[in-house]
Enzyme design. Structure first.
Site, mmCIF file in Angstrom:
data_model
loop_
_atom_site.group_PDB
_atom_site.id
_atom_site.type_symbol
_atom_site.label_atom_id
_atom_site.label_comp_id
_atom_site.label_asym_id
_atom_site.label_seq_id
_atom_site.Cartn_x
_atom_site.Cartn_y
_atom_site.Cartn_z
ATOM 1 N N LYS A 11 -4.787 -1.396 5.707
ATOM 2 C CA LYS A 11 -4.897 0.022 5.329
ATOM 3 C C LYS A 11 -6.285 0.356 4.765
ATOM 4 O O LYS A 11 -7.067 -0.537 4.418
ATOM 5 C CB LYS A 11 -3.798 0.340 4.306
ATOM 6 C CG LYS A 11 -2.382 0.242 4.884
ATOM 7 C CD LYS A 11 -1.329 0.662 3.853
ATOM 8 C CE LYS A 11 0.076 0.603 4.428
ATOM 9 N NZ LYS A 11 1.096 1.080 3.447
ATOM 10 N N TYR A 51 4.531 7.518 10.662
ATOM 11 C CA TYR A 51 5.374 7.485 9.464
ATOM 12 C C TYR A 51 6.461 8.561 9.499
ATOM 13 O O TYR A 51 6.982 8.942 8.450
ATOM 14 C CB TYR A 51 4.508 7.631 8.214
ATOM 15 C CG TYR A 51 3.848 6.332 7.773
ATOM 16 C CD1 TYR A 51 4.623 5.227 7.398
ATOM 17 C CD2 TYR A 51 2.464 6.213 7.695
ATOM 18 C CE1 TYR A 51 4.032 4.042 6.983
ATOM 19 C CE2 TYR A 51 1.867 5.030 7.280
ATOM 20 C CZ TYR A 51 2.659 3.944 6.920
ATOM 21 O OH TYR A 51 2.077 2.776 6.493
ATOM 22 N N ASN A 114 -1.416 0.108 -0.776
ATOM 23 C CA ASN A 114 -0.918 -1.264 -0.918
ATOM 24 C C ASN A 114 -1.388 -2.194 0.208
ATOM 25 O O ASN A 114 -0.736 -3.178 0.542
ATOM 26 C CB ASN A 114 0.599 -1.267 -1.071
ATOM 27 C CG ASN A 114 1.310 -0.622 0.105
ATOM 28 O OD1 ASN A 114 0.682 -0.244 1.086
ATOM 29 N ND2 ASN A 114 2.617 -0.508 0.009
ATOM 30 N N HIS A 117 0.454 -2.691 6.122
ATOM 31 C CA HIS A 117 1.749 -2.275 6.676
ATOM 32 C C HIS A 117 2.288 -3.423 7.510
ATOM 33 O O HIS A 117 1.523 -4.130 8.167
ATOM 34 C CB HIS A 117 1.584 -1.048 7.584
ATOM 35 C CG HIS A 117 2.799 -0.794 8.447
ATOM 36 N ND1 HIS A 117 3.877 -0.075 7.998
ATOM 37 C CD2 HIS A 117 3.125 -1.233 9.700
ATOM 38 C CE1 HIS A 117 4.814 -0.066 8.953
ATOM 39 N NE2 HIS A 117 4.371 -0.762 9.987
ATOM 40 N N GLU A 128 6.513 0.031 17.308
ATOM 41 C CA GLU A 128 5.228 0.196 16.617
ATOM 42 C C GLU A 128 4.086 -0.482 17.387
ATOM 43 O O GLU A 128 2.969 0.039 17.419
ATOM 44 C CB GLU A 128 5.326 -0.363 15.198
ATOM 45 C CG GLU A 128 6.216 0.489 14.292
ATOM 46 C CD GLU A 128 6.287 -0.002 12.855
ATOM 47 O OE1 GLU A 128 6.943 0.663 12.040
ATOM 48 O OE2 GLU A 128 5.682 -1.046 12.529
HETATM 49 P P1 ADP Z 1 6.754 -0.783 3.282
HETATM 50 O O1 ADP Z 1 5.321 -0.448 3.660
HETATM 51 O O2 ADP Z 1 6.820 -1.911 2.299
HETATM 52 O O3 ADP Z 1 7.639 -0.989 4.481
HETATM 53 P P2 ADP Z 1 8.011 1.833 3.003
HETATM 54 O O4 ADP Z 1 8.284 1.761 4.480
HETATM 55 O O5 ADP Z 1 9.152 2.132 2.105
HETATM 56 O O6 ADP Z 1 7.326 0.482 2.484
HETATM 57 O O7 ADP Z 1 6.902 2.931 2.721
HETATM 58 C C1 ADP Z 1 5.831 3.124 3.614
HETATM 59 C C2 ADP Z 1 4.570 3.283 2.792
HETATM 60 O O8 ADP Z 1 4.658 4.481 2.037
HETATM 61 C C3 ADP Z 1 4.321 2.191 1.729
HETATM 62 O O9 ADP Z 1 3.739 1.029 2.250
HETATM 63 C C4 ADP Z 1 3.389 2.909 0.777
HETATM 64 O O10 ADP Z 1 2.057 2.987 1.298
HETATM 65 C C5 ADP Z 1 3.997 4.311 0.776
HETATM 66 N N1 ADP Z 1 4.998 4.460 -0.295
HETATM 67 C C6 ADP Z 1 6.253 3.931 -0.330
HETATM 68 N N2 ADP Z 1 6.898 4.285 -1.462
HETATM 69 C C7 ADP Z 1 6.034 5.058 -2.161
HETATM 70 C C8 ADP Z 1 6.090 5.728 -3.410
HETATM 71 N N3 ADP Z 1 7.186 5.681 -4.188
HETATM 72 N N4 ADP Z 1 5.002 6.438 -3.818
HETATM 73 C C9 ADP Z 1 3.889 6.501 -3.048
HETATM 74 N N5 ADP Z 1 3.771 5.899 -1.852
HETATM 75 C C10 ADP Z 1 4.808 5.175 -1.412
HETATM 76 MG MG MG Z 2 8.152 0.339 5.953
#
Ligand code: ADP
Ligand code: MG
Length: 140
Positions: A11, A51, A114, A117, A128
């Protein structure tokens, strides 16, 4: 052993800090092989479509803005249980909850920024991967 594939994205928070190589090393050390990779800038339309499952979430707009804030590296990873293996080396979504020595524990700036992905199921991995790569671009 059956090989499978998953989609990974490095990212913008990580490309900005020049962490592509460090993250790729962790992916490779976990037993995954990078069989396709390209550095791109997502358009807003691409980020929204990628997304789309999160469209109703309160963080959706910020997430899209973050994902288009700089370059990303999209990659196809191959290995045994690739989806699960990658989720393990990534660590939890919230870096505060991620296991030590995971990519997110080491590098993530926040729950949003974070660093990586990873697809969350083999079915989603297939769609994807198809979102970013043609079969000819994947060299196993
Ligand atoms: P992951 O990436 O671990 O699969 P999710 O699919 O739940 O997590 O969420 C997609 C992305 O959205 C996350 O990687 C993060 O960048 C963002 N995200 C998820 N939850 C939050 C949150 N509570 N606040 C802000 N951004 C979030
Ligand atoms: Mg996810």
């Amino acid at each position: 052993m059956a090989q499978s594939r998953t989609l990974s994205i490095i990212k913008p928070d990580a490309t900005r800090r020049n962490l592509t190589g460090a993250i790729n090393s962790m992916l490779e050390e976990s037993g995954l092989r990078i069989v396709a990779q390209k550095r791109i800038r997502l358009t807003r339309e691409q980020a929204e479509a990628f997304y789309a499952v999160h469209r109703a979430r309160p963080f959706f707009k910020d997430l899209v803005n973050f994902m288009i804030s700089g370059p990303v590296v999209v990659q196809v990873l191959e290995g045994e249980n690739a989806v699960e293996r990658n989720r393990t080396v990534m660590g939890a979504t919230d870096p505060a909850k991620a296991e030590r020595n995971t990519i997110r524990a080491r590098f993530a700036e926040s729950i949003e920024a974070n660093s990586v992905h990873g697809s969350d199921s083999p079915e989603n991995a297939v769609s994807e991967i198809g979102f970013f790569f043609t079969p000819a671009e994947i060299v196993g």
